[in-house]
Design a protein around this motif. Sequence first.
Motif, PDB file in Angstrom:
ATOM      1  N   ASP A 195       0.858  -1.175   0.000  1.00  0.00           N
ATOM      2  CA  ASP A 195       0.000   0.000   0.000  1.00  0.00           C
ATOM      3  C   ASP A 195       0.905   1.239   0.000  1.00  0.00           C
ATOM      4  O   ASP A 195       2.128   1.116   0.029  1.00  0.00           O
ATOM      5  N   LYS A 196       0.322   2.418  -0.016  1.00  0.00           N
ATOM      6  CA  LYS A 196       1.121   3.645  -0.125  1.00  0.00           C
ATOM      7  C   LYS A 196       2.080   3.803   1.046  1.00  0.00           C
ATOM      8  O   LYS A 196       3.240   4.180   0.847  1.00  0.00           O
ATOM      9  N   GLU A 197       1.638   3.512   2.242  1.00  0.00           N
ATOM     10  CA  GLU A 197       2.503   3.644   3.416  1.00  0.00           C
ATOM     11  C   GLU A 197       3.690   2.680   3.346  1.00  0.00           C
ATOM     12  O   GLU A 197       4.827   3.061   3.613  1.00  0.00           O
ATOM     13  N   GLU A 198       3.432   1.434   2.968  1.00  0.00           N
ATOM     14  CA  GLU A 198       4.518   0.458   2.826  1.00  0.00           C
ATOM     15  C   GLU A 198       5.484   0.886   1.722  1.00  0.00           C
ATOM     16  O   GLU A 198       6.704   0.780   1.889  1.00  0.00           O
ATOM     17  N   PHE A 199       4.931   1.374   0.604  1.00  0.00           N
ATOM     18  CA  PHE A 199       5.778   1.839  -0.494  1.00  0.00           C
ATOM     19  C   PHE A 199       6.673   2.986  -0.033  1.00  0.00           C
ATOM     20  O   PHE A 199       7.866   3.003  -0.323  1.00  0.00           O
ATOM     21  N   ASP A 200       6.097   3.939   0.670  1.00  0.00           N
ATOM     22  CA  ASP A 200       6.877   5.081   1.146  1.00  0.00           C
ATOM     23  C   ASP A 200       7.996   4.631   2.095  1.00  0.00           C
ATOM     24  O   ASP A 200       9.121   5.131   2.014  1.00  0.00           O
ATOM     25  N   CYS A 201       7.692   3.692   2.975  1.00  0.00           N
ATOM     26  CA  CYS A 201       8.718   3.153   3.890  1.00  0.00           C
ATOM     27  C   CYS A 201       9.797   2.408   3.110  1.00  0.00           C
ATOM     28  O   CYS A 201      10.991   2.558   3.393  1.00  0.00           O
ATOM     29  N   ALA A 202       9.376   1.593   2.147  1.00  0.00           N
ATOM     30  CA  ALA A 202      10.339   0.852   1.334  1.00  0.00           C
ATOM     31  C   ALA A 202      11.233   1.816   0.572  1.00  0.00           C
ATOM     32  O   ALA A 202      12.456   1.637   0.517  1.00  0.00           O
ATOM     33  N   ALA A 203      10.636   2.835  -0.022  1.00  0.00           N
ATOM     34  CA  ALA A 203      11.416   3.820  -0.781  1.00  0.00           C
ATOM     35  C   ALA A 203      12.427   4.507   0.134  1.00  0.00           C
ATOM     36  O   ALA A 203      13.586   4.694  -0.249  1.00  0.00           O
ATOM     37  N   ARG A 204      12.006   4.883   1.318  1.00  0.00           N
ATOM     38  CA  ARG A 204      12.926   5.517   2.276  1.00  0.00           C
ATOM     39  C   ARG A 204      14.089   4.572   2.620  1.00  0.00           C
ATOM     40  O   ARG A 204      15.251   4.960   2.551  1.00  0.00           O
ATOM     41  N   ASP A 205      13.759   3.323   2.960  1.00  0.00           N
ATOM     42  CA  ASP A 205      14.795   2.374   3.390  1.00  0.00           C
ATOM     43  C   ASP A 205      15.722   1.970   2.243  1.00  0.00           C
ATOM     44  O   ASP A 205      16.944   1.886   2.416  1.00  0.00           O
ATOM     45  N   TYR A 206      15.170   1.711   1.071  1.00  0.00           N
ATOM     46  CA  TYR A 206      16.008   1.311  -0.065  1.00  0.00           C
ATOM     47  C   TYR A 206      16.851   2.479  -0.582  1.00  0.00           C
ATOM     48  O   TYR A 206      17.994   2.280  -0.998  1.00  0.00           O
ATOM     49  N   THR A 207      16.303   3.674  -0.538  1.00  0.00           N
ATOM     50  CA  THR A 207      17.096   4.843  -0.926  1.00  0.00           C
ATOM     51  C   THR A 207      18.260   5.029   0.036  1.00  0.00           C
ATOM     52  O   THR A 207      19.383   5.306  -0.395  1.00  0.00           O
ATOM     53  N   GLN A 208      18.015   4.826   1.317  1.00  0.00           N
ATOM     54  CA  GLN A 208      19.108   4.930   2.293  1.00  0.00           C
ATOM     55  C   GLN A 208      20.148   3.834   2.074  1.00  0.00           C
ATOM     56  O   GLN A 208      21.352   4.077   2.174  1.00  0.00           O
ATOM     57  N   LEU A 209      19.681   2.622   1.757  1.00  0.00           N
ATOM     58  CA  LEU A 209      20.608   1.531   1.453  1.00  0.00           C
ATOM     59  C   LEU A 209      21.488   1.907   0.269  1.00  0.00           C
ATOM     60  O   LEU A 209      22.711   1.702   0.299  1.00  0.00           O
ATOM     61  N   LEU A 210      20.890   2.466  -0.779  1.00  0.00           N
ATOM     62  CA  LEU A 210      21.662   2.896  -1.946  1.00  0.00           C
ATOM     63  C   LEU A 210      22.668   3.974  -1.557  1.00  0.00           C
ATOM     64  O   LEU A 210      23.851   3.875  -1.897  1.00  0.00           O
ATOM     65  N   ARG A 211      22.208   4.982  -0.869  1.00  0.00           N
ATOM     66  CA  ARG A 211      23.098   6.082  -0.479  1.00  0.00           C
ATOM     67  C   ARG A 211      24.262   5.584   0.371  1.00  0.00           C
ATOM     68  O   ARG A 211      25.410   5.987   0.165  1.00  0.00           O
ATOM     69  N   ASP A 212      23.956   4.716   1.327  1.00  0.00           N
ATOM     70  CA  ASP A 212      25.019   4.171   2.182  1.00  0.00           C
ATOM     71  C   ASP A 212      26.026   3.368   1.364  1.00  0.00           C
ATOM     72  O   ASP A 212      27.237   3.480   1.564  1.00  0.00           O
ATOM     73  N   ALA A 213      25.527   2.565   0.430  1.00  0.00           N
ATOM     74  CA  ALA A 213      26.414   1.749  -0.406  1.00  0.00           C
ATOM     75  C   ALA A 213      27.290   2.621  -1.295  1.00  0.00           C
ATOM     76  O   ALA A 213      28.497   2.361  -1.433  1.00  0.00           O
ATOM     77  N   LEU A 214      26.704   3.638  -1.894  1.00  0.00           N
ATOM     78  CA  LEU A 214      27.480   4.515  -2.773  1.00  0.00           C
ATOM     79  C   LEU A 214      28.569   5.231  -1.981  1.00  0.00           C
ATOM     80  O   LEU A 214      29.705   5.354  -2.447  1.00  0.00           O
ATOM     81  N   GLU A 215      28.241   5.666  -0.788  1.00  0.00           N
ATOM     82  CA  GLU A 215      29.233   6.341   0.059  1.00  0.00           C
ATOM     83  C   GLU A 215      30.320   5.361   0.514  1.00  0.00           C
ATOM     84  O   GLU A 215      31.505   5.662   0.432  1.00  0.00           O
ATOM     85  N   GLU A 216      29.896   4.188   0.973  1.00  0.00           N
ATOM     86  CA  GLU A 216      30.866   3.196   1.453  1.00  0.00           C
ATOM     87  C   GLU A 216      31.788   2.725   0.335  1.00  0.00           C
ATOM     88  O   GLU A 216      32.969   2.442   0.562  1.00  0.00           O
ATOM     89  N   SER A 217      31.274   2.659  -0.884  1.00  0.00           N
ATOM     90  CA  SER A 217      32.086   2.154  -2.004  1.00  0.00           C
ATOM     91  C   SER A 217      33.275   3.053  -2.314  1.00  0.00           C
ATOM     92  O   SER A 217      34.199   2.641  -3.008  1.00  0.00           O
ATOM     93  N   LYS A 218      33.271   4.256  -1.769  1.00  0.00           N
ATOM     94  CA  LYS A 218      34.395   5.178  -1.991  1.00  0.00           C
ATOM     95  C   LYS A 218      35.598   4.846  -1.110  1.00  0.00           C
ATOM     96  O   LYS A 218      36.648   5.466  -1.257  1.00  0.00           O
ATOM     97  N   ASN A 219      35.455   3.855  -0.238  1.00  0.00           N
ATOM     98  CA  ASN A 219      36.504   3.509   0.717  1.00  0.00           C
ATOM     99  C   ASN A 219      37.377   2.357   0.246  1.00  0.00           C
ATOM    100  O   ASN A 219      37.534   1.350   0.931  1.00  0.00           O
ATOM    101  N   GLY A 220      37.909   2.482  -0.953  1.00  0.00           N
ATOM    102  CA  GLY A 220      38.880   1.508  -1.432  1.00  0.00           C
ATOM    103  C   GLY A 220      38.313   0.249  -2.042  1.00  0.00           C
ATOM    104  O   GLY A 220      39.036  -0.742  -2.210  1.00  0.00           O
ATOM    105  N   TYR A 221      37.045   0.242  -2.385  1.00  0.00           N
ATOM    106  CA  TYR A 221      36.460  -0.943  -3.012  1.00  0.00           C
ATOM    107  C   TYR A 221      36.840  -1.006  -4.480  1.00  0.00           C
ATOM    108  O   TYR A 221      36.948   0.012  -5.154  1.00  0.00           O
ATOM    109  N   GLY A 222      37.013  -2.232  -4.973  1.00  0.00           N
ATOM    110  CA  GLY A 222      37.309  -2.449  -6.382  1.00  0.00           C
ATOM    111  C   GLY A 222      36.085  -2.837  -7.179  1.00  0.00           C
ATOM    112  O   GLY A 222      36.061  -2.705  -8.405  1.00  0.00           O
ATOM    113  N   LEU A 223      35.047  -3.347  -6.461  1.00  0.00           N
ATOM    114  CA  LEU A 223      33.813  -3.784  -7.131  1.00  0.00           C
ATOM    115  C   LEU A 223      32.632  -3.471  -6.234  1.00  0.00           C
ATOM    116  O   LEU A 223      32.646  -3.790  -5.042  1.00  0.00           O
ATOM    117  N   LEU A 224      31.619  -2.866  -6.822  1.00  0.00           N
ATOM    118  CA  LEU A 224      30.339  -2.636  -6.161  1.00  0.00           C
ATOM    119  C   LEU A 224      29.271  -3.330  -6.985  1.00  0.00           C
ATOM    120  O   LEU A 224      29.114  -3.042  -8.173  1.00  0.00           O
TER     121      LEU A 224
END
Length: 173
Positions: A72-101
């Motif tokens: 439903d809309k509430e679940e979608f909004d929560c999922a979007a918030r959590d998955y967007t944060q997961l993406l942002r965290d991964a993109l930031e973390e990948s700058k710390n010497g990773y060779g593959l993301l």
Amino acid sequence: MRGLIHIYCGDGKGKTTASVGLAVRAAGAGKKVLFVQFFKDGSSSELGVLRGVEGIEVRICEKHYGFIWTMDKEEFDCAARDYTQLLRDALEESKNGYGLLVLDEVISACNCDVVPQRELLDFIACRPEGLELVLTGRDPSSALVEVADYITEMKKLRHPYDQGMDARRGIEF
């Protein structure tokens, strides 16, 4: 050397499998690997093995939301918030010497507007010099296709699911 962009897409089996193989290969060559999954519940059999491989870090969303079409809309909004944060965290973390993301199912997450494709494209444009990037999922947008160096399409010709067989642990997940 500039890292390249890989897309594993299509309606066939093997997108995640290919990304797991590349992650293991990269770790075997001494590269640091960050493997991130979207939309999956953390029960896929490859995760236990990947977590045990030296040089590979695995990240998933701690909460599983199920299929996008059941939210439903509430679940979608929560999922979007959590998955967007997961993406942002991964993109930031990948700058710390990773060779593959590896961003497994990020294409699907972009297509469903659960993560902002613009942020992914902006990252691709200014990613760390040597970072190799794998994106998986069905139907990549023309913008993602345009920036990719490799595009491999897994095409389903036949799949037991079409005859009513459920996904099998260790084979499909």
